[in-house]
Motif scaffolding. Structure first.
Motif, mmCIF file in Angstrom:
data_model
loop_
_atom_site.group_PDB
_atom_site.id
_atom_site.type_symbol
_atom_site.label_atom_id
_atom_site.label_comp_id
_atom_site.label_asym_id
_atom_site.label_seq_id
_atom_site.Cartn_x
_atom_site.Cartn_y
_atom_site.Cartn_z
ATOM 1 N N SER A 106 0.836 -1.196 0.000
ATOM 2 C CA SER A 106 0.000 0.000 0.000
ATOM 3 C C SER A 106 0.874 1.250 0.000
ATOM 4 O O SER A 106 1.810 1.372 0.787
ATOM 5 C CB SER A 106 -0.906 -0.001 1.232
ATOM 6 O OG SER A 106 -1.593 1.224 1.336
ATOM 7 N N GLU A 111 0.192 8.602 -2.163
ATOM 8 C CA GLU A 111 -0.917 9.024 -3.013
ATOM 9 C C GLU A 111 -1.692 10.183 -2.399
ATOM 10 O O GLU A 111 -2.186 11.058 -3.122
ATOM 11 C CB GLU A 111 -1.841 7.840 -3.275
ATOM 12 C CG GLU A 111 -1.210 6.754 -4.136
ATOM 13 C CD GLU A 111 -2.119 5.553 -4.322
ATOM 14 O OE1 GLU A 111 -3.130 5.465 -3.588
ATOM 15 O OE2 GLU A 111 -1.825 4.709 -5.198
ATOM 16 N N GLN A 169 -10.309 14.387 -8.634
ATOM 17 C CA GLN A 169 -10.037 12.974 -8.376
ATOM 18 C C GLN A 169 -10.051 12.742 -6.865
ATOM 19 O O GLN A 169 -9.520 13.548 -6.101
ATOM 20 C CB GLN A 169 -8.673 12.566 -8.945
ATOM 21 C CG GLN A 169 -8.503 12.822 -10.431
ATOM 22 C CD GLN A 169 -9.383 11.943 -11.295
ATOM 23 O OE1 GLN A 169 -9.745 10.832 -10.900
ATOM 24 N NE2 GLN A 169 -9.730 12.431 -12.478
ATOM 25 N N ALA A 171 -9.229 9.508 -5.763
ATOM 26 C CA ALA A 171 -8.294 8.397 -5.583
ATOM 27 C C ALA A 171 -7.380 8.344 -6.796
ATOM 28 O O ALA A 171 -7.706 8.872 -7.869
ATOM 29 C CB ALA A 171 -9.035 7.069 -5.406
ATOM 30 N N VAL A 172 -6.235 7.711 -6.625
ATOM 31 C CA VAL A 172 -5.279 7.573 -7.716
ATOM 32 C C VAL A 172 -5.573 6.261 -8.441
ATOM 33 O O VAL A 172 -5.153 5.187 -8.006
ATOM 34 C CB VAL A 172 -3.829 7.596 -7.198
ATOM 35 C CG1 VAL A 172 -2.851 7.478 -8.366
ATOM 36 C CG2 VAL A 172 -3.558 8.871 -6.420
ATOM 37 N N LYS A 173 -6.301 6.365 -9.539
ATOM 38 C CA LYS A 173 -6.586 5.189 -10.354
ATOM 39 C C LYS A 173 -5.446 4.961 -11.339
ATOM 40 O O LYS A 173 -4.700 5.878 -11.681
ATOM 41 C CB LYS A 173 -7.908 5.373 -11.099
ATOM 42 C CG LYS A 173 -9.105 5.598 -10.185
ATOM 43 C CD LYS A 173 -10.373 5.809 -10.991
ATOM 44 C CE LYS A 173 -11.565 6.063 -10.082
ATOM 45 N NZ LYS A 173 -12.811 6.305 -10.853
ATOM 46 N N SER A 174 -5.334 3.739 -11.800
ATOM 47 C CA SER A 174 -4.235 3.410 -12.709
ATOM 48 C C SER A 174 -4.317 4.205 -14.005
ATOM 49 O O SER A 174 -3.290 4.546 -14.597
ATOM 50 C CB SER A 174 -4.248 1.908 -13.007
ATOM 51 O OG SER A 174 -5.489 1.526 -13.593
ATOM 52 N N THR A 175 -5.538 4.529 -14.452
ATOM 53 C CA THR A 175 -5.691 5.280 -15.696
ATOM 54 C C THR A 175 -5.391 6.763 -15.521
ATOM 55 O O THR A 175 -5.155 7.466 -16.505
ATOM 56 C CB THR A 175 -7.120 5.118 -16.235
ATOM 57 O OG1 THR A 175 -8.057 5.513 -15.216
ATOM 58 C CG2 THR A 175 -7.383 3.674 -16.627
ATOM 59 N N LYS A 176 -5.417 7.256 -14.294
ATOM 60 C CA LYS A 176 -5.180 8.676 -14.021
ATOM 61 C C LYS A 176 -3.857 8.920 -13.303
ATOM 62 O O LYS A 176 -3.538 10.064 -12.978
ATOM 63 C CB LYS A 176 -6.324 9.242 -13.171
ATOM 64 C CG LYS A 176 -7.687 9.184 -13.840
ATOM 65 C CD LYS A 176 -7.737 10.095 -15.059
ATOM 66 C CE LYS A 176 -9.116 10.096 -15.691
ATOM 67 N NZ LYS A 176 -9.185 10.981 -16.883
ATOM 68 N N ARG A 177 -3.102 7.863 -13.054
ATOM 69 C CA ARG A 177 -1.887 8.001 -12.246
ATOM 70 C C ARG A 177 -0.875 8.935 -12.907
ATOM 71 O O ARG A 177 -0.323 9.837 -12.263
ATOM 72 C CB ARG A 177 -1.259 6.627 -12.015
ATOM 73 C CG ARG A 177 0.007 6.674 -11.157
ATOM 74 C CD ARG A 177 0.576 5.291 -10.956
ATOM 75 N NE ARG A 177 -0.333 4.453 -10.190
ATOM 76 C CZ ARG A 177 -0.857 3.321 -10.627
ATOM 77 N NH1 ARG A 177 -0.573 2.893 -11.854
ATOM 78 N NH2 ARG A 177 -1.661 2.612 -9.873
#
Length: 371
Positions: A106, A111, A169, A171-177
């Motif tokens: 984690s 993040e 945002q 949360a830090v999503k994989s598509t927006k990282r």
């Protein structure tokens, strides 16, 4: 007067909190007239905090240092925010390297800090895109309006979109990282003139590691006199080579030098995907590190190595805009170094000519004394 004292009190409180986390006495910083800026320029604090953040178990949601960085950024004090920005290259580098090499642990603490910076910039832009004005190249001058206008419709300067409107945002999503980290690095670039040298060095080292390319095309634009001694020896056939035979194939293992341009380039980070939304702010930061006149030599050298690694990566990935940007930075770096060498050579020649030129004997001074 009240706001000035409130800012100092807030900075001292944050320093005392950091002192308890690091178990490091920081009384000299709290007693200064500008404690936040003293914290920003403190090398011992940066070393201690860097070592703590580099711990393999750091970055979790319960990490006290991540909580400290998050709360310090939310304090809205400009000088304290500079302190948080100075650690952003290290935090972003560790986060991206770990998330792509071992996504299981984690990293909610890292993040949270990145999201705080992203949300602040999202609020500041108010849903508007970030634009750059592109001048009309059909005009005879970029800076003056012509006296006689050409017939036809008036020309208009076009606008290029640097960043589209930002979306909030949670949360830090994989598509927006990549976009979130890129916006955070863009905020860092806006304050880069006030960042200490070690902060810039961190980003240069991570950028070189992110590229992950150590092939000969890194030195495509360098002359023989600029090549690293270790690489030159290998190309001349004089380098040490250990031949290992595996399945009938002879592989040549070459021990390359760890240092280029006198800068320690021990890998820090891992190879990661480099979309343009992440690479663009990195290249802008490297451009400052390369060309800003007040940067230390080690910063310029580290940026030079990072840009060449990114050029090699872009050449292998076939990304035209990245190839153009990195190649332009390499050419600018070469010209700047050639100019420095020319000035040094001229100064040395002038000094030697002055030393060899005999000086004329001075005429004796005659003093007239009235009687």
């Amino acid at each position: 007067m009240h706001s000035w004292w409130a800012s100092i009190s807030k900075a001292r409180a944050r320093i005392e909190s950091l002192s308890s986390i690091l178990s490091l006495p920081l009384s000299s910083l709290t007693d200064s007239d500008r404690p936040a800026l003293s914290l920003l320029s403190s090398s011992p604090v940066y070393s201690a905090l860097s070592a703590a953040l580099s711990d393999p178990l750091s970055g979790s949601g319960s990490d006290p240092l991540c909580h400290w960085l998050y709360d310090t950024f939310l304090s809205s004090d400009p000088d304290l925010r500079l302190v948080v920005f100075s650690f952003l290259p290290l935090l972003a580098g560790l986060y991206l390297s770990r998330i792509h090499s071992d996504p299981s642990p984690s990293l909610a603490g890292f993040e949270a800090v990145l999201l705080a910076i992203y949300s602040s910039e999202c609020k500041a832009r108010a849903g508007k895109p970030s634009l750059v004005a592109i001048p009309d190249l059909s005009q005879p001058s970029l800076y003056h309006t012509p006296r006689t206008r050409s017939p036809g419709p008036p020309s208009r300067a076009s606008a290029g979109v640097l960043w589209p409107p930002l979306e909030p945002q949670v949360a830090v999503k994989s598509t927006k990282r990549a976009a979130i980290v890129g916006i955070a690095l863009d905020c860092y670039y806006k304050q880069i003139s006030q960042m200490p040298s070690w902060s810039k060095l961190e980003l240069c080292r991570f950028a070189a590691a992110w590229a992950g390319q150590d092939c000969s095309c890194r030195r495509q634009f360098d002359g023989d006199e600029e090549k690293v001694d270790g690489f030159r020896a290998l190309e001349d056939g004089n380098g040490s080579e250990d031949e290992i035979e595996i399945d009938g194939v002879v592989e040549v293992v070459r021990n390359l030098a760890i240092e280029e341009y006198g800068v320690n380039l021990e890998p820090k980070g891992a190879r990661i995907p480099l979309p343009w939304e992440l690479l663009q702010p990195v290249l802008r930061i490297l451009g400052h590190c390369l060309l800003a006149p007040l940067n230390a030599k080690e910063v310029k050298d580290a940026a030079s190595v990072a840009v060449r690694s990114l050029y090699a990566r872009a050449s292998h990935d076939l990304v035209p805009q990245a190839i153009l940007a990195t190649r332009s930075l390499i050419q600018l770096d070469k010209r700047a170094r050639e100019a420095v060498k020319a000035v040094a050579a001229a100064a040395a020649a002038n000094a030697s000519s002055n030393a060899n030129t005999p000086s004329k004997a001075k005429k004796p001074e005659i003093l007239l004394v009235s009687k």
